[in-house]
Enzyme design. Structure first.
Site, short mmCIF file in Angstrom:
data_model
loop_
_atom_site.label_atom_id
_atom_site.label_comp_id
_atom_site.label_asym_id
_atom_site.label_seq_id
_atom_site.Cartn_x
_atom_site.Cartn_y
_atom_site.Cartn_z
N GLU A 12 1.07 123.68 -35.28
CA GLU A 12 1.43 123.05 -35.93
C GLU A 12 1.94 123.58 -36.39
OE1 GLU A 12 -2.16 119.78 -34.45
OE2 GLU A 12 -1.98 119.99 -36.20
N GLY A 57 -4.40 113.39 -28.56
CA GLY A 57 -4.37 112.87 -27.23
C GLY A 57 -4.07 111.69 -27.01
N MET A 149 -8.51 114.27 -35.17
CA MET A 149 -9.39 115.16 -36.18
C MET A 149 -9.14 114.55 -37.19
SD MET A 149 -10.09 118.09 -32.66
CE MET A 149 -12.21 117.88 -33.89
N GLU A 150 -8.00 114.02 -37.52
CA GLU A 150 -7.90 114.12 -39.09
C GLU A 150 -7.63 112.98 -39.62
OE1 GLU A 150 -7.79 118.06 -37.35
OE2 GLU A 150 -5.97 116.96 -37.25
N ASP A 173 -1.82 115.52 -25.20
CA ASP A 173 -1.99 115.53 -23.72
C ASP A 173 -3.23 114.18 -23.24
OD1 ASP A 173 -5.42 115.16 -24.52
OD2 ASP A 173 -4.24 116.12 -26.00
#
Length: 207
Positions: A12, A57, A149-150, A173
């Protein structure tokens, strides 16, 4: 305005550099790494606001790879503090963290060649890979658009310190395509810098 920017992964960060953007900080993957980085940045750099970006996602119907999701709210999908609390709620805190309204309005003014969706981003220390895992999150948050996740952990830190916060994510995705998760995810990195991180540059130009 002094803006803190956090991304989780080196890919990223590389994509930001390819898009001509510098100054972002690499946190590492997951809630603990993101919260640590946000805390250190706030205490050392004293930013006027905090932005978080990267990939996520897509779990809502109709989302496609390289679509952009702006987090009007963020929330945890893997937290349970027991009876008397909502699923996803850290006891004593709201179940959902609202984005800063001024940052959200600025994000809404950005012109993008990619579709932009505004709504809920969910976070947890899991990489979701199946429709069944998506369904578990949607059972808690039927209006969720994407999972990372953050974002929620940075939102929690920013709430604690009173720093305006906004997360936006690029969909890497989805799990209802014939191509399959891993194929879609690999193809994502070939296009992400040119197609999507220009959104961040436009947002920074408006601050």
């Amino acid at each position: 305005m002094k803006t803190g920017i956090i991304v989780a992964m080196s890919k990223e960060l590389d994509a930001l550099h390819q898009a001509g953007l510098t100054g972002a900080v690499l946190s590492g993957i997951g809630k603990a790494a993101a919260a640590r980085t946000a805390t250190e940045m706030i205490l050392r750099e004293r930013p006027d606001c905090m932005l978080n970006s990267g990939c996520a996602g897509g779990i809502a119907p109709g989302l496609r790879v390289l679509d952009i999701v702006v987090g009007a709210q963020t929330a945890y999908h893997d937290v349970w503090c027991g009876e008397g609390n909502l699923r996803g709620q850290v006891q004593g805190l709201p179940q959902r963290f609202d984005a800063d309204p001024d940052l959200l309005r600025l994000a809404a003014s950005v012109r993008s060649e990619r579709p932009v969706h505004t709504g809920l981003i969910c976070s947890g220390d899991q990489f979701l890979t199946t429709p069944e895992e998506d369904a578990r999150v949607l059972d808690i948050y039927p209006d969720a658009l994407a999972c990372d996740m953050e974002s929620a952990s940075i939102a929690q830190v920013c709430r604690h310190y009173g720093v305006p916060f906004l997360s936006f994510r690029i969909i890497s995705d989805v799990h209802d395509t014939a191509a399959g998760t891993e194929t879609v995810y690999r193809d994502f990195w070939k296009h992400v810098a040119d197609d999507s991180f220009s959104f961040l540059k436009q947002l920074l130009d408006r601050l």
